[in-house]
Design a protein around this motif. Structure first.
Motif, PDB file in Angstrom:
ATOM      1  N   ALA A  25     -41.752   4.739  16.851  1.00  0.00           N
ATOM      2  CA  ALA A  25     -42.588   4.116  17.354  1.00  0.00           C
ATOM      3  C   ALA A  25     -43.945   3.944  16.616  1.00  0.00           C
ATOM      4  O   ALA A  25     -43.991   4.761  15.838  1.00  0.00           O
ATOM      5  CB  ALA A  25     -43.226   3.549  18.535  1.00  0.00           C
ATOM      6  N   TRP A  26     -44.703   3.346  15.535  1.00  0.00           N
ATOM      7  CA  TRP A  26     -45.893   3.251  14.728  1.00  0.00           C
ATOM      8  C   TRP A  26     -47.150   3.912  15.612  1.00  0.00           C
ATOM      9  O   TRP A  26     -48.083   2.875  16.253  1.00  0.00           O
ATOM     10  CB  TRP A  26     -46.348   2.633  13.767  1.00  0.00           C
ATOM     11  CG  TRP A  26     -45.062   1.822  13.007  1.00  0.00           C
ATOM     12  CD1 TRP A  26     -43.621   2.704  12.489  1.00  0.00           C
ATOM     13  CD2 TRP A  26     -44.348   1.033  12.524  1.00  0.00           C
ATOM     14  NE1 TRP A  26     -42.379   1.798  12.345  1.00  0.00           N
ATOM     15  CE2 TRP A  26     -43.420   1.261  11.973  1.00  0.00           C
ATOM     16  CE3 TRP A  26     -45.501  -0.542  12.001  1.00  0.00           C
ATOM     17  CZ2 TRP A  26     -42.291  -0.533  11.193  1.00  0.00           C
ATOM     18  CZ3 TRP A  26     -44.259  -1.816  11.440  1.00  0.00           C
ATOM     19  CH2 TRP A  26     -42.888  -1.453  11.102  1.00  0.00           C
ATOM     20  N   PRO A  27     -47.529   4.893  15.528  1.00  0.00           N
ATOM     21  CA  PRO A  27     -48.702   5.196  16.295  1.00  0.00           C
ATOM     22  C   PRO A  27     -49.725   3.890  15.933  1.00  0.00           C
ATOM     23  O   PRO A  27     -50.410   3.728  15.438  1.00  0.00           O
ATOM     24  CB  PRO A  27     -49.775   6.531  15.554  1.00  0.00           C
ATOM     25  CG  PRO A  27     -47.895   7.074  15.162  1.00  0.00           C
ATOM     26  CD  PRO A  27     -46.982   5.402  14.341  1.00  0.00           C
ATOM     27  N   GLY A  28     -50.633   3.694  16.821  1.00  0.00           N
ATOM     28  CA  GLY A  28     -51.650   2.295  16.516  1.00  0.00           C
ATOM     29  C   GLY A  28     -50.799   1.047  17.224  1.00  0.00           C
ATOM     30  O   GLY A  28     -51.523  -0.025  16.797  1.00  0.00           O
ATOM     31  N   ILE A  29     -49.396   0.988  16.786  1.00  0.00           N
ATOM     32  CA  ILE A  29     -48.586  -0.405  16.277  1.00  0.00           C
ATOM     33  C   ILE A  29     -47.579   0.251  16.940  1.00  0.00           C
ATOM     34  O   ILE A  29     -46.245   0.010  17.131  1.00  0.00           O
ATOM     35  CB  ILE A  29     -48.503  -0.708  14.813  1.00  0.00           C
ATOM     36  CG1 ILE A  29     -49.700   0.012  13.907  1.00  0.00           C
ATOM     37  CG2 ILE A  29     -47.720  -2.183  15.405  1.00  0.00           C
ATOM     38  CD1 ILE A  29     -49.602   0.125  12.251  1.00  0.00           C
ATOM     39  N   ASN A  30     -47.590   0.545  18.564  1.00  0.00           N
ATOM     40  CA  ASN A  30     -46.584   0.992  19.127  1.00  0.00           C
ATOM     41  C   ASN A  30     -45.657  -0.259  19.949  1.00  0.00           C
ATOM     42  O   ASN A  30     -44.842  -0.173  19.932  1.00  0.00           O
ATOM     43  CB  ASN A  30     -47.119   2.050  20.390  1.00  0.00           C
ATOM     44  CG  ASN A  30     -47.641   0.838  21.131  1.00  0.00           C
ATOM     45  OD1 ASN A  30     -47.927   0.018  21.394  1.00  0.00           O
ATOM     46  ND2 ASN A  30     -48.394   2.197  22.362  1.00  0.00           N
ATOM     47  N   TYR A  31     -45.939  -1.359  19.235  1.00  0.00           N
ATOM     48  CA  TYR A  31     -44.630  -2.554  19.399  1.00  0.00           C
ATOM     49  C   TYR A  31     -44.403  -2.829  18.158  1.00  0.00           C
ATOM     50  O   TYR A  31     -43.003  -4.018  18.817  1.00  0.00           O
ATOM     51  CB  TYR A  31     -45.843  -3.638  20.069  1.00  0.00           C
ATOM     52  CG  TYR A  31     -46.882  -4.023  18.804  1.00  0.00           C
ATOM     53  CD1 TYR A  31     -46.951  -4.600  17.717  1.00  0.00           C
ATOM     54  CD2 TYR A  31     -48.127  -3.626  19.240  1.00  0.00           C
ATOM     55  CE1 TYR A  31     -47.627  -5.154  16.869  1.00  0.00           C
ATOM     56  CE2 TYR A  31     -48.319  -4.393  18.472  1.00  0.00           C
ATOM     57  CZ  TYR A  31     -48.751  -4.978  17.421  1.00  0.00           C
ATOM     58  OH  TYR A  31     -50.189  -4.955  17.077  1.00  0.00           O
ATOM     59  N   CYS A  32     -43.717  -1.690  17.532  1.00  0.00           N
ATOM     60  CA  CYS A  32     -42.912  -2.354  16.213  1.00  0.00           C
ATOM     61  C   CYS A  32     -42.450  -0.512  15.972  1.00  0.00           C
ATOM     62  O   CYS A  32     -42.857   0.947  16.224  1.00  0.00           O
ATOM     63  CB  CYS A  32     -44.532  -2.173  15.045  1.00  0.00           C
ATOM     64  SG  CYS A  32     -44.525  -3.676  14.987  1.00  0.00           S
ATOM     65  N   THR A  33     -41.003  -0.792  15.008  1.00  0.00           N
ATOM     66  CA  THR A  33     -40.435   1.062  15.197  1.00  0.00           C
ATOM     67  C   THR A  33     -40.111   0.576  13.267  1.00  0.00           C
ATOM     68  O   THR A  33     -39.767  -0.712  12.561  1.00  0.00           O
ATOM     69  CB  THR A  33     -39.631   0.580  15.808  1.00  0.00           C
ATOM     70  OG1 THR A  33     -38.263  -0.964  15.982  1.00  0.00           O
ATOM     71  CG2 THR A  33     -39.365   1.154  17.263  1.00  0.00           C
ATOM     72  N   PHE A  34     -39.760   1.280  12.598  1.00  0.00           N
ATOM     73  CA  PHE A  34     -38.736   1.229  11.357  1.00  0.00           C
ATOM     74  C   PHE A  34     -37.885   1.826  11.988  1.00  0.00           C
ATOM     75  O   PHE A  34     -37.193   3.150  12.119  1.00  0.00           O
ATOM     76  CB  PHE A  34     -39.200   1.610  10.581  1.00  0.00           C
ATOM     77  CG  PHE A  34     -38.015   1.423   9.066  1.00  0.00           C
ATOM     78  CD1 PHE A  34     -38.521   0.256   8.871  1.00  0.00           C
ATOM     79  CD2 PHE A  34     -37.443   2.501   8.348  1.00  0.00           C
ATOM     80  CE1 PHE A  34     -38.543   0.001   7.481  1.00  0.00           C
ATOM     81  CE2 PHE A  34     -37.067   2.266   7.715  1.00  0.00           C
ATOM     82  CZ  PHE A  34     -37.180   0.929   7.068  1.00  0.00           C
ATOM     83  N   ASP A  35     -36.418   1.312  11.384  1.00  0.00           N
ATOM     84  CA  ASP A  35     -34.888   1.700  11.703  1.00  0.00           C
ATOM     85  C   ASP A  35     -34.758   2.569   9.913  1.00  0.00           C
ATOM     86  O   ASP A  35     -34.164   1.115   9.700  1.00  0.00           O
ATOM     87  CB  ASP A  35     -33.750   1.214  12.441  1.00  0.00           C
ATOM     88  CG  ASP A  35     -33.910   1.304  13.601  1.00  0.00           C
ATOM     89  OD1 ASP A  35     -34.507   2.274  14.157  1.00  0.00           O
ATOM     90  OD2 ASP A  35     -34.186   0.195  14.717  1.00  0.00           O
ATOM     91  N   PHE A  36     -34.163   3.387   9.502  1.00  0.00           N
ATOM     92  CA  PHE A  36     -32.869   3.622   8.275  1.00  0.00           C
ATOM     93  C   PHE A  36     -31.682   3.029   9.006  1.00  0.00           C
ATOM     94  O   PHE A  36     -31.313   3.614  10.161  1.00  0.00           O
ATOM     95  CB  PHE A  36     -33.644   4.664   8.201  1.00  0.00           C
ATOM     96  CG  PHE A  36     -35.031   5.796   7.362  1.00  0.00           C
ATOM     97  CD1 PHE A  36     -35.964   6.526   8.304  1.00  0.00           C
ATOM     98  CD2 PHE A  36     -35.543   5.503   6.869  1.00  0.00           C
ATOM     99  CE1 PHE A  36     -37.221   6.771   8.329  1.00  0.00           C
ATOM    100  CE2 PHE A  36     -36.365   5.734   6.466  1.00  0.00           C
ATOM    101  CZ  PHE A  36     -37.768   5.899   6.526  1.00  0.00           C
TER     102      PHE A  36
END
Length: 146
Positions: A25-36
């Motif tokens: 999860a992206w700090p400050g944007i905890n409703y988004c993630t990135f999967d490699f």
């Protein structure tokens, strides 16, 4: 489709065993993630990187960059990058792909994003590649000394 194609490519790779690190999860944007999608993938004569941004609600802005990095002494050097400013939203994941010429050595992918003014970066696990050609020496003359 990318995941199944990438899984097939991983099973054909011989340099190392690849695996996908957990989404962050992206700090400050905890409703988004990135999967490699695993680690960098060798598809001769190139090395490729794949990943997907997902959000449970759409941010107002989203500028992402996926890079392929190689270990260069005591630091990482970006070999190639791909930008994508599409905004991920529920039901609309944003796929990232990057590719460059493959050389033997240690590789990783990095993801950099600015969304709604917050910045985040993360890195994949690294991969040691031994099935490509050796990187030319930094001081070699590409014109053969002419």
């Amino acid at each position: 489709m990318i995941a199944s194609a990438t899984a097939l490519l991983f099973s054909a790779a011989t340099a190392t065993t690849a695996y996908a690190p957990a989404a962050q999860a992206w700090p400050g944007i905890n409703y988004c993630t990135f999967d490699f999608t695993g680690t960098p993938t060798v598809i001769q004569p190139d090395i490729k990187g794949f990943g997907t941004a997902r959000c449970t609600k759409a941010p107002g802005s989203h500028a992402g960059t996926l890079t392929l990095d190689y270990e260069d002494g005591d630091h990482w050097t970006i070999a190639e990058f791909a930008n994508n400013n599409d905004i991920p939203a529920p039901g609309h994941d944003v796929d990232f792909r990057v590719s460059t010429h493959c050389y033997n050595g240690t590789w990783r992918m990095s993801f950099y994003v600015t969304a709604d003014g917050d910045k985040h970066e993360q890195h994949s696990e690294y991969r040691n590649v031994v099935t490509c050609e050796n990187r030319p020496a930094k001081d070699s003359d590409p014109n053969g000394g002419n």
